[in-house]
Each structure stands twice: as C-alpha cells, then as structure tokens.
Design a protein around this motif. Structure first.
Motif, PDB file in Angstrom:
ATOM      1  N   GLU A  53       0.857  -1.133   0.033  1.00  0.00           N
ATOM      2  CA  GLU A  53      -0.117  -0.130  -0.048  1.00  0.00           C
ATOM      3  C   GLU A  53       0.703   1.254  -0.099  1.00  0.00           C
ATOM      4  O   GLU A  53       1.974   1.256   0.522  1.00  0.00           O
ATOM      5  CB  GLU A  53      -0.953   0.105   1.040  1.00  0.00           C
ATOM      6  N   ILE A  54       0.373   2.173  -0.717  1.00  0.00           N
ATOM      7  CA  ILE A  54       1.045   3.635  -0.920  1.00  0.00           C
ATOM      8  C   ILE A  54      -0.002   4.794  -0.373  1.00  0.00           C
ATOM      9  O   ILE A  54      -1.057   4.782  -0.930  1.00  0.00           O
ATOM     10  CB  ILE A  54       1.449   3.928  -2.235  1.00  0.00           C
ATOM     11  N   ARG A  55       0.514   5.581   0.467  1.00  0.00           N
ATOM     12  CA  ARG A  55      -0.363   6.710   0.762  1.00  0.00           C
ATOM     13  C   ARG A  55       0.567   7.818   0.453  1.00  0.00           C
ATOM     14  O   ARG A  55       1.708   7.860   0.504  1.00  0.00           O
ATOM     15  CB  ARG A  55      -0.556   7.052   2.313  1.00  0.00           C
ATOM     16  N   ALA A  56      -0.147   8.933  -0.463  1.00  0.00           N
ATOM     17  CA  ALA A  56       0.589   9.962  -0.956  1.00  0.00           C
ATOM     18  C   ALA A  56       0.272  11.217  -0.240  1.00  0.00           C
ATOM     19  O   ALA A  56      -0.929  11.520  -0.177  1.00  0.00           O
ATOM     20  CB  ALA A  56       0.379  10.037  -2.410  1.00  0.00           C
ATOM     21  N   THR A  57       1.295  12.165  -0.091  1.00  0.00           N
ATOM     22  CA  THR A  57       1.133  13.503   0.211  1.00  0.00           C
ATOM     23  C   THR A  57       1.652  14.421  -1.125  1.00  0.00           C
ATOM     24  O   THR A  57       2.334  14.449  -1.259  1.00  0.00           O
ATOM     25  CB  THR A  57       1.789  14.090   1.335  1.00  0.00           C
ATOM     26  N   MET A  58       0.479  14.910  -1.630  1.00  0.00           N
ATOM     27  CA  MET A  58       0.485  15.781  -2.946  1.00  0.00           C
ATOM     28  C   MET A  58       1.007  17.038  -2.684  1.00  0.00           C
ATOM     29  O   MET A  58       0.491  17.647  -1.904  1.00  0.00           O
ATOM     30  CB  MET A  58      -0.635  15.752  -3.773  1.00  0.00           C
ATOM     31  N   CYS A  59       1.995  17.418  -3.303  1.00  0.00           N
ATOM     32  CA  CYS A  59       2.625  18.911  -3.146  1.00  0.00           C
ATOM     33  C   CYS A  59       3.131  19.563  -4.322  1.00  0.00           C
ATOM     34  O   CYS A  59       3.348  18.934  -5.443  1.00  0.00           O
ATOM     35  CB  CYS A  59       3.619  18.998  -2.055  1.00  0.00           C
ATOM     36  N   ASP A  60       3.208  20.937  -4.447  1.00  0.00           N
ATOM     37  CA  ASP A  60       3.847  21.461  -5.621  1.00  0.00           C
ATOM     38  C   ASP A  60       5.254  21.228  -5.637  1.00  0.00           C
ATOM     39  O   ASP A  60       5.669  20.969  -6.882  1.00  0.00           O
ATOM     40  CB  ASP A  60       3.759  22.980  -5.472  1.00  0.00           C
ATOM     41  N   GLU A  61       6.035  21.412  -4.788  1.00  0.00           N
ATOM     42  CA  GLU A  61       7.420  20.919  -4.623  1.00  0.00           C
ATOM     43  C   GLU A  61       7.711  20.100  -3.492  1.00  0.00           C
ATOM     44  O   GLU A  61       7.313  20.219  -2.337  1.00  0.00           O
ATOM     45  CB  GLU A  61       8.312  22.287  -4.381  1.00  0.00           C
ATOM     46  N   LEU A  62       8.586  19.034  -3.701  1.00  0.00           N
ATOM     47  CA  LEU A  62       8.966  18.069  -2.757  1.00  0.00           C
ATOM     48  C   LEU A  62       9.723  18.881  -1.529  1.00  0.00           C
ATOM     49  O   LEU A  62      10.441  19.697  -1.856  1.00  0.00           O
ATOM     50  CB  LEU A  62       9.929  17.199  -3.273  1.00  0.00           C
ATOM     51  N   PRO A  63       9.485  18.248  -0.329  1.00  0.00           N
ATOM     52  CA  PRO A  63       9.748  19.073   0.954  1.00  0.00           C
ATOM     53  C   PRO A  63      11.372  18.569   0.922  1.00  0.00           C
ATOM     54  O   PRO A  63      12.020  17.845   0.353  1.00  0.00           O
ATOM     55  CB  PRO A  63       9.021  18.403   2.022  1.00  0.00           C
ATOM     56  N   GLU A  64      12.050  19.348   1.670  1.00  0.00           N
ATOM     57  CA  GLU A  64      13.370  19.423   2.187  1.00  0.00           C
ATOM     58  C   GLU A  64      13.671  18.008   2.919  1.00  0.00           C
ATOM     59  O   GLU A  64      12.612  17.567   3.512  1.00  0.00           O
ATOM     60  CB  GLU A  64      14.061  20.383   2.852  1.00  0.00           C
ATOM     61  N   THR A  65      14.755  17.157   2.708  1.00  0.00           N
ATOM     62  CA  THR A  65      14.888  15.816   3.340  1.00  0.00           C
ATOM     63  C   THR A  65      16.096  15.732   4.079  1.00  0.00           C
ATOM     64  O   THR A  65      17.081  16.719   3.675  1.00  0.00           O
ATOM     65  CB  THR A  65      14.749  14.681   2.149  1.00  0.00           C
ATOM     66  N   ILE A  66      16.227  14.653   4.894  1.00  0.00           N
ATOM     67  CA  ILE A  66      17.531  14.274   5.261  1.00  0.00           C
ATOM     68  C   ILE A  66      17.857  12.823   4.644  1.00  0.00           C
ATOM     69  O   ILE A  66      16.988  12.005   4.229  1.00  0.00           O
ATOM     70  CB  ILE A  66      17.739  14.430   6.758  1.00  0.00           C
ATOM     71  N   GLU A  67      19.036  12.517   4.861  1.00  0.00           N
ATOM     72  CA  GLU A  67      19.663  11.019   4.560  1.00  0.00           C
ATOM     73  C   GLU A  67      19.646  10.417   5.765  1.00  0.00           C
ATOM     74  O   GLU A  67      20.433  10.729   6.618  1.00  0.00           O
ATOM     75  CB  GLU A  67      20.820  11.026   3.700  1.00  0.00           C
ATOM     76  N   VAL A  68      19.063   9.007   5.839  1.00  0.00           N
ATOM     77  CA  VAL A  68      19.303   8.210   6.854  1.00  0.00           C
ATOM     78  C   VAL A  68      19.679   6.952   6.329  1.00  0.00           C
ATOM     79  O   VAL A  68      19.220   6.388   5.177  1.00  0.00           O
ATOM     80  CB  VAL A  68      18.141   7.939   7.823  1.00  0.00           C
ATOM     81  N   ARG A  69      20.595   6.350   7.156  1.00  0.00           N
ATOM     82  CA  ARG A  69      21.132   4.832   6.260  1.00  0.00           C
ATOM     83  C   ARG A  69      20.772   3.859   7.447  1.00  0.00           C
ATOM     84  O   ARG A  69      20.983   3.850   8.737  1.00  0.00           O
ATOM     85  CB  ARG A  69      22.563   4.890   6.048  1.00  0.00           C
ATOM     86  N   HIS A  70      20.258   2.688   6.761  1.00  0.00           N
ATOM     87  CA  HIS A  70      19.906   1.406   7.641  1.00  0.00           C
ATOM     88  C   HIS A  70      20.461   0.278   6.819  1.00  0.00           C
ATOM     89  O   HIS A  70      19.949  -0.058   5.925  1.00  0.00           O
ATOM     90  CB  HIS A  70      18.328   1.356   8.006  1.00  0.00           C
ATOM     91  N   GLY A  71      21.005  -0.583   7.377  1.00  0.00           N
ATOM     92  CA  GLY A  71      21.434  -2.001   6.757  1.00  0.00           C
ATOM     93  C   GLY A  71      22.064  -1.844   5.633  1.00  0.00           C
ATOM     94  O   GLY A  71      21.953  -2.333   4.330  1.00  0.00           O
ATOM     95  N   GLY A  72      22.920  -0.755   5.501  1.00  0.00           N
ATOM     96  CA  GLY A  72      23.765  -0.230   3.898  1.00  0.00           C
ATOM     97  C   GLY A  72      23.044   0.196   3.040  1.00  0.00           C
ATOM     98  O   GLY A  72      23.465   0.429   1.895  1.00  0.00           O
ATOM     99  N   ARG A  73      21.884   0.638   3.326  1.00  0.00           N
ATOM    100  CA  ARG A  73      20.721   1.457   2.512  1.00  0.00           C
ATOM    101  C   ARG A  73      20.509   2.729   2.743  1.00  0.00           C
ATOM    102  O   ARG A  73      20.316   3.181   4.153  1.00  0.00           O
ATOM    103  CB  ARG A  73      19.311   0.648   2.220  1.00  0.00           C
ATOM    104  N   SER A  74      20.310   3.792   1.732  1.00  0.00           N
ATOM    105  CA  SER A  74      20.056   5.001   1.935  1.00  0.00           C
ATOM    106  C   SER A  74      18.682   5.500   1.608  1.00  0.00           C
ATOM    107  O   SER A  74      18.192   4.863   0.629  1.00  0.00           O
ATOM    108  CB  SER A  74      21.096   6.138   1.293  1.00  0.00           C
ATOM    109  N   TYR A  75      17.968   6.399   2.679  1.00  0.00           N
ATOM    110  CA  TYR A  75      16.583   6.545   2.624  1.00  0.00           C
ATOM    111  C   TYR A  75      16.510   8.270   2.586  1.00  0.00           C
ATOM    112  O   TYR A  75      17.281   8.967   3.348  1.00  0.00           O
ATOM    113  CB  TYR A  75      15.677   6.124   3.523  1.00  0.00           C
ATOM    114  N   GLN A  76      15.835   8.792   1.518  1.00  0.00           N
ATOM    115  CA  GLN A  76      15.713  10.272   1.800  1.00  0.00           C
ATOM    116  C   GLN A  76      14.137  10.528   2.552  1.00  0.00           C
ATOM    117  O   GLN A  76      13.188   9.929   2.225  1.00  0.00           O
ATOM    118  CB  GLN A  76      15.683  10.989   0.294  1.00  0.00           C
ATOM    119  N   VAL A  77      14.290  11.104   3.708  1.00  0.00           N
ATOM    120  CA  VAL A  77      13.037  11.269   4.491  1.00  0.00           C
ATOM    121  C   VAL A  77      12.816  12.631   5.032  1.00  0.00           C
ATOM    122  O   VAL A  77      13.745  13.472   5.161  1.00  0.00           O
ATOM    123  CB  VAL A  77      13.029  10.348   5.706  1.00  0.00           C
TER     124      VAL A  77
END
Length: 234
Positions: free
Chosen positions: A181-205
């Motif tokens: 399942e996916i829930r979407a927050t629709m916006c005009d521009e993507l918000p600023e993010t930070i990078e977090v890493r877990h298990g060798g993988r990077s996520y933009q949150v």
C-alpha cells in the motif's frame, strides 16, 4: 483553545481537495463565501470550521463529508511501548519498505509520514509507506499504478476499488498495489529531506521537525510517544 486532532484532519482534507482542483485559497474562499484568512486557518488546523462553513467549503468543490467512528487511541500506548522495545532494524523490516521502494523509480518522491518517523528511530505505528509526490508527476504515478495493479481506497465502500485511480480525482490518496500500500501527500514541490542509512541502504526522509508541522497523524503519534517518555522518566 489549542488545535485538536479533528481540526487537523479537516484542515488536511480541505487542503488536499483544494489543491487537487488547482484552486488557490482565495478562489476557494470566494466560491464558499468566506475569507481567505479563514481558509488558511482551517487548512493549518488552527481553527475547526463550523458545520455550516465546512459544508460550504466542500460544496464549493462538489464533494461532501463522509463521517465514521473508530475506537479511541488508548490501545496505541501498548503498541508504542512494544515498538520501543524492538530494535530499529526489526521495525524497518516490519514495514517492508525496500520491496516497494525498489519499484518506485518512475518519478521522484521522498518518504514522509509515520514511515519517515520510523526510519529516524521513533517507535510509532506505521502500516503504510507514505511518500510526498509532486502534482506535476501525478500522471506518471497514475501510469505506474495502472502497471502495478493499483486500486484506490473507496471510503464509501470501506475497501479498495470502484473509484478513479488518478490523484487529481476526489478521494483519499491511498492505493493498494501488487507490492504493498502507498499513501501519497501531494505537493507542488518536494519537501526538504535528510538522509538516513540502515542496513547499508540510504533513505531520503522528511525530518521529524517538519513532520510535526505538516503531517497531523505523524505529529500526533510523535507527541504521544514523547508524553509517554516524560511519564516514564518522571
């Protein structure tokens, strides 16, 4: 009087419906016969609209409110405590994010909502991947949903299916797909993010401080978690 959860939910619903119709706050205010400042306060969750004002705002956008009830959130305390006792790697694995994120490559998006909070270490319940998605990429997202057996949540039926897939169409921005399942927050521009890493993988949150300003449900759960910490420390 401090803002309430209901005020936040109503504000979010009004904002999402307005944006899906590409109306400015001033345009919606004129259609509904209220001031732009009133619309702004309602959308920010600072003011719960009266029933009359709410009906005028929704009618101006050719939609109506569907009311439901659910149990109070006292059961969340037990769930939050259980999550806090689990290692963060287990919490992330329980979300099953990677399988879905590996296939969301057709358009830019970032992780927001409770999923973003979990990735930053907060033991809050998160059952669905929530992404921030630009309106200009809505058609790409719709094509992706069509390819991956997407169905949109139908609030009237209480199940997925029977409504238009397109984010521009009225309805909750929640879809089921072959990968989750996916829930979407629709916006005009993507918000600023930070990078977090877990298990060798990077996520933009989306960072926690921004979640508390823009995502009512995540903000409520984060406050609940902090309150429980204060009780435990006290």
């Amino acid at each position: 009087m401090p803002p309430t959860r209901l005020a936040g939910l109503l504000g979010t619903a009004i904002r999402e419906q307005r944006q899906s119709r590409e109306l400015s706050q001033s345009e919606l205010a004129e259609l509904a016969g209220v001031s732009q400042a009133t619309v702004a306060r309602i959308e920010r969750g600072e003011r719960a609209p009266s029933i009359a004002v709410l009906e005028r705002l929704l009618a101006a956008m050719d939609v109506q409110l569907v009311v439901g009830v659910e149990p109070l959130d006292a059961h969340l305390d037990t769930r939050i405590d259980g999550l806090a006792a689990r290692p963060i790697a287990e919490r992330i694995d329980g979300l099953g994010l990677d399988r879905l994120l590996d296939r969301l490559t057709d358009f830019p998006q970032v992780i927001t909502g409770c999923a973003a909070a979990v990735l930053q270490g907060a033991p809050v319940p998160a059952d669905t991947l929530q992404i921030a998605l630009r309106w200009q990429d809505a058609k790409l997202f719709t094509r992706w949903l069509e390819t991956n057996y997407g169905q949109r949540w139908n609030a009237r039926w209480g199940e997925f299916g029977g409504v238009w897939l397109e984010p521009e169409e009225p309805g909750e921005h929640l879809w089921s797909t072959r990968y989750g399942e996916i829930r979407a927050t629709m916006c005009d521009e993507l918000p600023e993010t930070i990078e977090v890493r877990h298990g060798g993988r990077s996520y933009q949150v989306v960072p926690l401080v921004e979640l508390e300003l823009s995502e009512p449900r995540a903000a409520e759960l984060l406050r609940r978690y902090r309150d429980r910490q204060l009780v435990s420390d006290g």
